[in-house]
Scaffold this motif. Structure first.
Motif, PDB file in Angstrom:
ATOM      1  N   ALA A  21     -29.708  -9.685  21.609  1.00 24.91           N
ATOM      2  CA  ALA A  21     -28.791  -8.761  22.688  1.00 24.91           C
ATOM      3  C   ALA A  21     -28.974  -8.925  23.955  1.00 24.91           C
ATOM      4  N   SER A  22     -30.218  -9.332  24.501  1.00 25.65           N
ATOM      5  CA  SER A  22     -30.062  -9.536  25.855  1.00 25.65           C
ATOM      6  C   SER A  22     -29.626 -10.803  26.248  1.00 25.65           C
ATOM      7  N   SER A  23     -29.357 -11.750  25.372  1.00 27.34           N
ATOM      8  CA  SER A  23     -28.829 -12.834  25.992  1.00 27.34           C
ATOM      9  C   SER A  23     -27.463 -12.841  26.579  1.00 27.34           C
ATOM     10  N   PRO A  24     -27.298 -13.628  27.571  1.00 34.22           N
ATOM     11  CA  PRO A  24     -25.692 -13.473  28.275  1.00 34.22           C
ATOM     12  C   PRO A  24     -24.604 -14.109  27.277  1.00 34.22           C
ATOM     13  N   ASP A  25     -23.719 -13.790  27.336  1.00 33.92           N
ATOM     14  CA  ASP A  25     -22.651 -14.253  26.384  1.00 33.92           C
ATOM     15  C   ASP A  25     -22.409 -15.703  26.379  1.00 33.92           C
ATOM     16  N   THR A  26     -22.608 -16.240  27.458  1.00 34.58           N
ATOM     17  CA  THR A  26     -22.300 -17.570  27.985  1.00 34.58           C
ATOM     18  C   THR A  26     -23.481 -18.674  27.528  1.00 34.58           C
ATOM     19  N   HIS A  27     -24.697 -17.869  27.030  1.00 38.13           N
ATOM     20  CA  HIS A  27     -25.931 -18.615  26.621  1.00 38.13           C
ATOM     21  C   HIS A  27     -26.394 -18.302  25.465  1.00 38.13           C
ATOM     22  N   LEU A  28     -25.640 -17.672  24.541  1.00 34.04           N
ATOM     23  CA  LEU A  28     -26.372 -17.098  23.023  1.00 34.04           C
ATOM     24  C   LEU A  28     -27.049 -18.180  22.491  1.00 34.04           C
TER      25      LEU A  28
END
Length: 392
Positions: free
Chosen positions: A320-327
């Motif tokens: 959940a803490s991961s940026p959308d661009t780096h999932l």
């Protein structure tokens, strides 16, 4: 739910196939068996970051579909090639193929829950997957043994192909509900891969979360797989007693994850994960100092509760803490941290047991787990993070 069923079917196939691969390799001695297993681990570790970058660039779902299709074809070819026997070269080549596909598949698979459910539902979704995985791990070994005895390595490859075919159908039918656009191609693939590492270890919550994960992989996971059998032999317990310690740990893990499935996270995820490592450390200490097998079983239950609480909170926190661009890239870093820690500490702890005995090394592991857990509690961003609790 359909995706979860597909993943669990795939895990059944993996459990059977990995057992069959190890069993077939063991026929040629320890060196070939070790080389075969290393053939899986090495390409996986080397290519994980690239696999995560590819998944973020072209979509996780496409990577999963490609991986399942490739393994379906490979498993059928392998079954035909191994029909009359499985020579060492074939087994090692199989290990390499599995490791390469895993390097791309694992980051994509790890990011899929974030694409399928809302952030608030991640703890329940990941706990469901964990419960299913635990049940499969407990039953996969006996099932694999029966299948390999009846149909050999070629038969296991056929079953593996069937599970990949089923998962491929599921992935074709499933459409992500929270899909994010592919990451922009701002640089070369290797730079994008390294970007995942930089983002992960510069993020105020991800950084301590990854350190906790590495500590758990290095000082907690080897306790059951490596140190319990060595302790049992040192204390002259039976194999059955050692198995009960394993079982108690599994019961503790499943009990906690079922609670999370029912009611959601038990509290702030970072706080719970760090506290769980402290609890697991207490259980490991009790295991090392246990005067009897009965005490070790109770200690195994405590370890399972700690391990289950940690897993049920750290995985959704990181995702959940991961940026959308780096999932997918963050998932690749997570798997890499776990793999390297486990690979290193299995060898280090095994060598230290030969020098100092299992009891001393268990105490060392307990101290490290408690220390890392307390350090996690001292991290304000980790301790106070409320990811996944906003809608409770």
């Amino acid at each position: 739910m359909l995706w979860l069923i597909g993943i669990l079917v795939s895990l059944v196939g993996n459990a059977i196939f990995y057992f069959a691969l190890g069993w077939a390799a063991s026929e040629y001695g320890g060196s070939i068996a070790g080389l075969t297993l290393s053939a899986i681990t090495l390409p996986r570790v080397l290519l994980l970051l690239v696999g995560g970058a590819v998944s973020d660039r072209i979509s996780a779902r496409r990577v999963l579909i490609t991986g399942d299709a490739a393994m379906l074809i490979f498993s059928l070819i392998l079954a035909a090639a191994a029909y009359s026997g499985a020579p060492p070269l074939l087994l090692i080549a199989t290990g390499v193929a599995v490791g390469v596909v895993d390097a791309f598949y694992l980051p994509a698979s790890g990011s899929m829950p974030r694409r399928l459910v809302a952030k608030a539902q991640l703890p329940r979704a990941l706990s469901l997957r964990q419960v299913g995985g635990q049940v499969i791990n407990m039953g996969g070994g006996p099932l694999a043994g029966v299948l390999v005895g009846l149909a050999g390595f070629a038969g296991a490859a056929v079953v593996n192909a069937v599970t990949f075919a089923f998962t491929l159908v599921v992935l074709t039918a499933v459409r992500p509900q929270h899909e994010v656009p592919p990451a922009p191609r701002t640089s070369g693939l290797l730079k994008e891969a390294m970007s995942g590492v930089m983002v992960a270890f510069s993020h105020p919550v991800l950084r301590p979360g990854l350190w906790l994960t590495g500590a758990a992989a290095g000082f907690l996971l080897p306790v059951l797989s490596l140190l319990v059998p060595l302790l049992a032999r040192e204390e002259e317990w039976s194999a059955g007693a050692a198995g009960l310690v394993f079982g108690a740990q599994g019961v503790g893990m499943v009990a906690v994850t079922l609670v999370v499935v029912k009611r959601g996270p038990l509290g702030r995820p970072g706080l719970m994960a760090a506290s769980a490592l402290v609890l697991a450390g207490v259980g490991v200490l009790a295991l090392g100092l246990s005067p009897s097998a009965t005490g070790a079983i109770v200690a195994g239950l405590i370890i399972g509760v700690g391990n289950g609480t940690f897993s049920a909170h750290i995985a959704p926190l990181v995702l959940a803490s991961s940026p959308d661009t780096h999932l997918s890239r963050i998932q690749a870093v997570l798997v890499l941290v776990e793999s390297l820690a486990l690979l290193l500490m299995n060898n280090v702890l095994g060598a230290l047991v030969d020098l100092e005995g299992a009891t001393v090394i268990l105490v060392v592991c307990a101290v490290m787990l408690v220390g890392v857990g307390l350090a996690g509690l001292a991290s304000s961003p980790l301790r106070n993070d409320r990811t996944g609790l906003e809608h409770r």
